[in-house]
Write a protein that holds these residues in place. Structure first.
Motif, mmCIF file in Angstrom:
data_model
loop_
_atom_site.group_PDB
_atom_site.id
_atom_site.type_symbol
_atom_site.label_atom_id
_atom_site.label_comp_id
_atom_site.label_asym_id
_atom_site.label_seq_id
_atom_site.Cartn_x
_atom_site.Cartn_y
_atom_site.Cartn_z
ATOM 1 N N TYR A 174 -17.310 -17.409 4.528
ATOM 2 C CA TYR A 174 -16.420 -17.575 3.385
ATOM 3 C C TYR A 174 -15.452 -18.726 3.656
ATOM 4 O O TYR A 174 -14.881 -18.821 4.741
ATOM 5 C CB TYR A 174 -15.643 -16.286 3.132
ATOM 6 N N TYR A 176 -11.948 -20.612 2.852
ATOM 7 C CA TYR A 176 -10.628 -20.274 2.337
ATOM 8 C C TYR A 176 -9.650 -21.408 2.632
ATOM 9 O O TYR A 176 -9.941 -22.312 3.415
ATOM 10 C CB TYR A 176 -10.128 -18.952 2.927
ATOM 11 N N ASP A 180 -4.646 -18.670 0.902
ATOM 12 C CA ASP A 180 -5.400 -17.431 0.755
ATOM 13 C C ASP A 180 -4.941 -16.387 1.765
ATOM 14 O O ASP A 180 -4.422 -16.718 2.834
ATOM 15 C CB ASP A 180 -6.895 -17.682 0.929
ATOM 16 N N ASP A 184 -7.529 -11.487 -0.149
ATOM 17 C CA ASP A 184 -8.346 -12.345 -1.010
ATOM 18 C C ASP A 184 -9.769 -12.429 -0.476
ATOM 19 O O ASP A 184 -10.743 -12.298 -1.228
ATOM 20 C CB ASP A 184 -7.752 -13.753 -1.088
ATOM 21 N N ARG A 187 -11.678 -9.096 -0.847
ATOM 22 C CA ARG A 187 -12.100 -8.851 -2.235
ATOM 23 C C ARG A 187 -13.376 -9.622 -2.552
ATOM 24 O O ARG A 187 -14.297 -9.102 -3.190
ATOM 25 C CB ARG A 187 -10.981 -9.248 -3.204
ATOM 26 N N ARG A 188 -13.438 -10.864 -2.108
ATOM 27 C CA ARG A 188 -14.635 -11.672 -2.344
ATOM 28 C C ARG A 188 -15.841 -11.084 -1.631
ATOM 29 O O ARG A 188 -16.942 -11.019 -2.184
ATOM 30 C CB ARG A 188 -14.389 -13.104 -1.882
ATOM 31 N N ASP A 191 -16.976 -7.894 -3.458
ATOM 32 C CA ASP A 191 -17.708 -8.237 -4.686
ATOM 33 C C ASP A 191 -19.101 -8.753 -4.363
ATOM 34 O O ASP A 191 -20.073 -8.428 -5.059
ATOM 35 C CB ASP A 191 -16.933 -9.290 -5.484
ATOM 36 N N ALA A 192 -19.205 -9.561 -3.310
ATOM 37 C CA ALA A 192 -20.507 -10.117 -2.925
ATOM 38 C C ALA A 192 -21.460 -9.014 -2.478
ATOM 39 O O ALA A 192 -22.661 -9.051 -2.784
ATOM 40 C CB ALA A 192 -20.322 -11.147 -1.812
#
Length: 351
Positions: A174, A176, A180, A184, A187-188, A191-192
């Motif tokens: 990820y 960033y 960030d 944050d 959460r990503r 969701d992924a």
């Protein structure tokens, strides 16, 4: 007649000389300006950066640059260059690199276009939640907003109250920025994982002995921990799924280790296999109550689209390759185990 003519010639010479001087000065000023705009900044080193914060004026940004050791150019030259590049009033908040070779022009263009300095954080397949949180706590300059929360409070803050955190964050890299936070990024990653799990579940094979996509996630975490060779994931998933269909216990060491928690010291004994915990698949039927590790998309696909076959057992080859021997019967498996022990002892000594 001669006096006026001489005065005229004198004035013309004065104007010509003045024009030449003005032209020379303009050329010198332009040459200095363009030289300033495209000359690499001195006094900066690899890894240096400058931060533009919310509400910063252009003058404050310049002051920060000076504090970083940038001495090139007068403030007026910086302001003129910013206007020429349409950067005046459009500099974006963020952190910008000051690497060797950076010129005033490239820096202001980056600030105008918001090309901020980025960082990378990788969630590794097979990590548990403790390992993930420990790695996040060391990630810089990621803002630490969730480090002091326990797992339950963390999931509530992320918007998933009551959900166990294990296996809920997709392993990948990820990107960033300085602004960030760890929340944050989580959460990503959450969701992924949801998207990858949904995609795998929607394309699942018919007649899987799994009641829900959450059960698929739990089994995928076991496959993730058991797999040393990525290409074997569908085969290992097939073994576990056939065992579930037949009502056989999974009998997989990684679940025992997970259930032991901090008591596991790197060596799994027979007594550990017999000590009952909610995660011990030697003492309990079916799947453990939660995932036991972070799960990659390949493991999810392996569980929902397993390889065909009739193997019910597998054991490591024992040559350090990470490969496994798959067996249909207990007798074949026991022979494979004996061969594993022989190879292990030949390479590492008595076990």
């Amino acid at each position: 007649m001669n006096a006026p003519r001489k005065r005229w010639h004198g004035l013309r010479a004065f104007f010509v000389l003045s024009a030449l001087l003005i032209g020379a000065f303009a050329y010198w000023a332009w040459d200095r300006y363009t030289g300033f705009a495209d000359t690499p900044l001195a006094g900066v080193q690899a890894g240096d950066s400058v931060v533009v914060e919310q509400g910063d004026s252009f003058a404050r940004m310049l002051k920060r640059l000076r504090a970083q050791g940038v001495s090139e150019g007068h403030d007026l030259e910086w302001q003129l260059l910013a206007r020429q590049l349409a950067a005046a009033g459009r500099i974006q908040v963020g952190e910008y690199p000051l690497d060797p070779g950076t010129t005033p022009r490239t820096l202001l263009v980056n600030m105008r276009d918001g090309k901020v300095l980025s960082y990378r954080f990788t969630i590794v397949e097979g990590w548990n939640i403790r390992q993930l949180r420990a790695a996040l706590a060391k990630a810089r300059p990621l803002r630490q907003q969730g480090a002091q929360l326990d797992d339950a409070a963390l999931m509530k803050t992320l918007g998933h109250a009551g959900q166990h955190p294990e296996g809920r964050f997709l392993p990948e890299t990820y990107v960033y920025t300085r602004n960030d936070s760890d929340l944050d990024l989580l959460r990503r990653a959450h969701d992924a994982l949801d998207k990858a799990l949904d995609a795998a579940w929607q394309t699942r094979a018919a007649d899987l002995p799994l009641k829900s996509k959450d059960e698929a996630l739990v089994l995928a975490s076991i496959v993730e921990k058991e797999t040393g060779i990525a290409s074997e994931r569908p085969q290992i998933a097939g073994v576990f799924l056939r065992r579930l269909e037949l009502g056989m216990r999974l009998q997989t060491d990684p679940t025992v280790i997970y259930g032991m928690g901090s008591r596991y010291a790197g060596n799994l004994r027979k007594a550990d296999l017999l000590a009952d915990t909610p995660y011990n698949t030697y003492t309990r039927d079916g799947l453990p109550p939660t995932p036991i590790a972070m799960v990659g998309a390949d493991a999810l696909r392996a569980v929902t689209s397993p390889a065909d076959g009739d193997a019910l057992y597998f054991v490591a080859v024992g040559d350090g390759s990470g490969k496994h021997v798959f067996s249909r019967t207990l007798a074949e498996h026991q022979a494979a185990v004996r061969e594993y022990i022989r190879r292990y002892r030949a390479q590492y000594g008595p076990k």
